[in-house]
Design a protein around this motif. Structure first.
Motif, PDB file in Angstrom:
ATOM      1  N   UNK A  72     -46.201 -16.454 -15.986  1.00 39.31           N
ATOM      2  CA  UNK A  72     -46.359 -15.614 -14.797  1.00 39.31           C
ATOM      3  C   UNK A  72     -45.067 -14.888 -14.453  1.00 39.31           C
ATOM      4  N   UNK A  73     -43.951 -15.629 -14.490  1.00 36.26           N
ATOM      5  CA  UNK A  73     -42.660 -15.011 -14.175  1.00 36.26           C
ATOM      6  C   UNK A  73     -42.332 -13.891 -15.170  1.00 36.26           C
ATOM      7  N   UNK A  74     -42.645 -14.121 -16.425  1.00 30.15           N
ATOM      8  CA  UNK A  74     -42.336 -13.121 -17.448  1.00 30.15           C
ATOM      9  C   UNK A  74     -43.158 -11.856 -17.248  1.00 30.15           C
ATOM     10  N   UNK A  75     -44.451 -12.014 -17.012  1.00 27.27           N
ATOM     11  CA  UNK A  75     -45.317 -10.851 -16.841  1.00 27.27           C
ATOM     12  C   UNK A  75     -44.882 -10.033 -15.630  1.00 27.27           C
ATOM     13  N   UNK A  76     -44.648 -10.707 -14.523  1.00 26.18           N
ATOM     14  CA  UNK A  76     -44.249 -10.009 -13.305  1.00 26.18           C
ATOM     15  C   UNK A  76     -42.911  -9.307 -13.504  1.00 26.18           C
ATOM     16  N   UNK A  77     -41.968  -9.960 -14.164  1.00 32.67           N
ATOM     17  CA  UNK A  77     -40.656  -9.354 -14.392  1.00 32.67           C
ATOM     18  C   UNK A  77     -40.767  -8.123 -15.278  1.00 32.67           C
ATOM     19  N   UNK A  78     -41.615  -8.183 -16.293  1.00 28.84           N
ATOM     20  CA  UNK A  78     -41.781  -7.037 -17.184  1.00 28.84           C
ATOM     21  C   UNK A  78     -42.365  -5.840 -16.442  1.00 28.84           C
ATOM     22  N   UNK A  79     -43.366  -6.105 -15.602  1.00 29.10           N
ATOM     23  CA  UNK A  79     -43.980  -5.017 -14.835  1.00 29.10           C
ATOM     24  C   UNK A  79     -42.998  -4.466 -13.796  1.00 29.10           C
ATOM     25  N   UNK A  80     -42.272  -5.357 -13.124  1.00 25.35           N
ATOM     26  CA  UNK A  80     -41.293  -4.919 -12.127  1.00 25.35           C
ATOM     27  C   UNK A  80     -40.209  -4.069 -12.771  1.00 25.35           C
TER      28      UNK A  80
ATOM     29  N   UNK B 128     -36.182  -6.509 -25.343  1.00 28.59           N
ATOM     30  CA  UNK B 128     -37.181  -6.668 -26.402  1.00 28.59           C
ATOM     31  C   UNK B 128     -38.341  -7.539 -25.934  1.00 28.59           C
ATOM     32  N   UNK B 129     -38.036  -8.597 -25.192  1.00 25.04           N
ATOM     33  CA  UNK B 129     -39.083  -9.490 -24.693  1.00 25.04           C
ATOM     34  C   UNK B 129     -39.956  -8.771 -23.671  1.00 25.04           C
ATOM     35  N   UNK B 130     -39.341  -7.997 -22.777  1.00 25.18           N
ATOM     36  CA  UNK B 130     -40.141  -7.278 -21.777  1.00 25.18           C
ATOM     37  C   UNK B 130     -41.069  -6.268 -22.457  1.00 25.18           C
TER      38      UNK B 130
END
Length: 201
Positions: A62-70, A21-23
């Motif tokens: 930053x970690x959240x954005x990158x993880x969501x895109x990955x 849900x967060x991603x």
């Protein structure tokens, strides 16, 4: 006499549903406001979770954005079945699928602009998404060279081949001047393979 309670778990278990849900909420918020105006507070509200629940999983924006895109793109797009052309098509087509069927197509222009402005975000994206995806494609190309299907590639030639495979997809995803489809992917792969064959000759 009541039964004593069992031992408590060492830590609270993460809920995969919350992670998902967060991603999803992250990508939606990026599409709405861009990276610069993206806040964990608004993200938590949109996702229906508390801010501490987000920070327990991701230490920074930053970690959240990158993880969501990955998570959306995948970091191992190119399989290695031994059929080089089809393997490359499969890998590059994951980009088309992401840009055409998910929010990433709307997020990309803002994300690219934000990568240019934020070195920390850019480095995280390059390390965890960009280079990770390229490594899987590079491994397939090197394996093909070992089999004699294509010539051996030095560092500069490999970098150019990897850029040339994906660049047309990113270009069309940014400017939307022509369709993003399998034909584009096949043409890109065939041009690169033709160029590699010419190097061998």
């Amino acid at each position: 006499m009541p039964t004593p309670p069992g031992p408590r778990a060492a830590g609270r278990q993460k809920d995969p549903a919350i992670d998902a849900a967060v991603r999803t909420a992250t990508l939606d918020l990026l599409a709405e406001v861009g990276y610069a105006d993206f806040t964990i507070g608004q993200l938590a509200k949109n996702a229906g979770v508390y801010r501490p629940a987000v920070y327990r999983r991701w230490p920074s924006k930053q970690h959240l954005v990158v993880d969501a895109v990955a998570d959306l793109l995948g970091t191992v797009p190119t399989v290695d079945t031994g059929n080089l052309r089809e393997d490359l098509i499969t890998g590059i087509e994951t980009l088309v699928t992401a840009f055409e069927t998910t929010v990433l197509g709307h997020v990309l222009p803002a994300l690219v602009a934000d990568l240019a402005r934020d070195p920390v975000l850019r480095d995280a994206f390059l390390d965890e998404v960009f280079h990770a995806r390229r490594r899987s494609t590079e491994a397939v190309l090197r394996h093909a060279a070992e089999r004699g299907v294509i010539p051996e590639l030095d560092g500069a030639a490999m970098d150019f081949a990897l850029d040339a495979l994906a660049a047309p997809v990113y270009y069309r995803a940014l400017f939307r001047h022509a369709p993003l489809n399998r034909t584009l992917v096949e043409n890109s792969v065939d041009l690169v393979l033709a160029g590699l064959a010419a190097r061998a000759d």
